[in-house]
Write a protein that holds these residues in place. Sequence first.
Motif, PDB file in Angstrom:
ATOM      1  N   THR A 108       0.831  -1.201   0.000  1.00 54.08           N
ATOM      2  CA  THR A 108       0.000   0.000   0.000  1.00 54.08           C
ATOM      3  C   THR A 108       0.866   1.251   0.000  1.00 54.08           C
ATOM      4  O   THR A 108       0.550   2.245  -0.662  1.00 54.08           O
ATOM      5  N   GLU A 111       2.078   1.919  -3.507  1.00 55.20           N
ATOM      6  CA  GLU A 111       1.004   2.470  -4.331  1.00 55.20           C
ATOM      7  C   GLU A 111       0.782   3.946  -4.001  1.00 55.20           C
ATOM      8  O   GLU A 111       0.491   4.752  -4.889  1.00 55.20           O
ATOM      9  N   ALA A 172      -8.118   6.968  -2.163  1.00 53.88           N
ATOM     10  CA  ALA A 172      -8.461   5.952  -1.166  1.00 53.88           C
ATOM     11  C   ALA A 172      -8.992   4.685  -1.824  1.00 53.88           C
ATOM     12  O   ALA A 172      -8.579   3.570  -1.481  1.00 53.88           O
ATOM     13  N   SER A 173      -9.914   4.844  -2.776  1.00 52.62           N
ATOM     14  CA  SER A 173     -10.482   3.666  -3.433  1.00 52.62           C
ATOM     15  C   SER A 173      -9.451   2.977  -4.321  1.00 52.62           C
ATOM     16  O   SER A 173      -9.443   1.747  -4.446  1.00 52.62           O
ATOM     17  N   ASN A 174      -8.537   3.756  -4.913  1.00 49.24           N
ATOM     18  CA  ASN A 174      -7.485   3.163  -5.741  1.00 49.24           C
ATOM     19  C   ASN A 174      -6.535   2.326  -4.891  1.00 49.24           C
ATOM     20  O   ASN A 174      -6.140   1.212  -5.285  1.00 49.24           O
ATOM     21  N   LEU A 175      -6.159   2.854  -3.730  1.00 56.79           N
ATOM     22  CA  LEU A 175      -5.270   2.110  -2.845  1.00 56.79           C
ATOM     23  C   LEU A 175      -5.948   0.839  -2.332  1.00 56.79           C
ATOM     24  O   LEU A 175      -5.323  -0.226  -2.272  1.00 56.79           O
ATOM     25  N   ALA A 176      -7.237   0.954  -1.976  1.00 55.88           N
ATOM     26  CA  ALA A 176      -7.970  -0.227  -1.508  1.00 55.88           C
ATOM     27  C   ALA A 176      -8.100  -1.259  -2.620  1.00 55.88           C
ATOM     28  O   ALA A 176      -7.936  -2.472  -2.387  1.00 55.88           O
ATOM     29  N   GLY A 177      -8.380  -0.808  -3.837  1.00 60.22           N
ATOM     30  CA  GLY A 177      -8.502  -1.723  -4.967  1.00 60.22           C
ATOM     31  C   GLY A 177      -7.188  -2.409  -5.292  1.00 60.22           C
ATOM     32  O   GLY A 177      -7.158  -3.613  -5.597  1.00 60.22           O
ATOM     33  N   ALA A 179      -4.751  -3.011  -3.192  1.00 56.20           N
ATOM     34  CA  ALA A 179      -4.491  -3.988  -2.131  1.00 56.20           C
ATOM     35  C   ALA A 179      -5.309  -5.256  -2.343  1.00 56.20           C
ATOM     36  O   ALA A 179      -4.815  -6.376  -2.150  1.00 56.20           O
ATOM     37  N   LEU A 180      -6.566  -5.096  -2.768  1.00 63.22           N
ATOM     38  CA  LEU A 180      -7.414  -6.251  -3.031  1.00 63.22           C
ATOM     39  C   LEU A 180      -6.878  -7.071  -4.206  1.00 63.22           C
ATOM     40  O   LEU A 180      -6.888  -8.314  -4.170  1.00 63.22           O
ATOM     41  N   ARG A 183      -3.945  -9.147  -3.120  1.00 62.54           N
ATOM     42  CA  ARG A 183      -4.350 -10.262  -2.272  1.00 62.54           C
ATOM     43  C   ARG A 183      -4.974 -11.386  -3.083  1.00 62.54           C
ATOM     44  O   ARG A 183      -4.785 -12.571  -2.761  1.00 62.54           O
ATOM     45  N   SER A 200     -12.423   2.760  -9.308  1.00 57.31           N
ATOM     46  CA  SER A 200     -12.101   3.792  -8.321  1.00 57.31           C
ATOM     47  C   SER A 200     -12.660   5.144  -8.736  1.00 57.31           C
ATOM     48  O   SER A 200     -13.184   5.894  -7.910  1.00 57.31           O
TER      49      SER A 200
END
Length: 263
Positions: A108, A111, A172-177, A179-180, A183, A200
């Motif tokens: 993260t 990114e 925020a949504s780009n970083l969360a996406g 990370a997903l 994973r 995002s």
Amino acid sequence: MADKLRLGGMALRNGLLVHGPTHWAAAVRRGDGTIAIASGRKPRVRGVEKLAGVRGVVRLGEAMVVIPLVKRALPEAKLPFQDVRVLGSMLAAAGGGRLLRSRLKASTGAEAVLAAVSLLPSVVALRGGELAEYHGVEHKSIAAYESGSPDAAGAAKEHDRCGSHLMTPLLASNLAGAALLRRTLGHPGPGAQLAVGLASLGIAVEIFVWTERHAGSAAARALRRPGHELQRLLGTREPSEHQLEVGRAALAEILRVETPPTG
């Protein structure tokens, strides 16, 4: 606001582009000091109004399609990234991003660093020339129209519908996406990364719309705070009367072409 058009805009290096519901209008200051004006109908994709997450991406795409139309109608228009320094920073950001992506361990934090590098061209664009002043013209002109004020000079140079309010939810949504993706896929390819980017953007636009509909709530104010600070510190500067005159010309033109004929 009930009887007002919902207007948006984009600052040019020597003028202002204004978006109305069905048309666009632009005014620029020529090299000889005169003002050139042009307008036209906006391209429109139908049937996406109820598709949350899709409609925002489509509408932003429509706004991008308008830019070459403006340039064709107004060859004198100088686009935000139409500058040697900005183009150089775009190449540097692209090359630096690729190098960092190959060197940094996927995380993260990595990114976030890449996202910061991608903002370099925007910072360079706003730090030179008149772009930040015309960004202020955009906000002041639209705010004065919305409030019924006869003069934009006294309006605030920060606006609640500025695209800067997309930045926080987008990052925020780009970083969360991202990370997903790491994973689930481990090493996602360009297609998966593009899908996350579009998703995002769609999420960020939906949050943007939500804050507009719930403008008085504490959550909306908190979500808008970073965008307002970005506008205040970097994105906008107080324009001159010379520049505000161009904004008045663009606003008058969009109101002219958006007003239905009578009789």
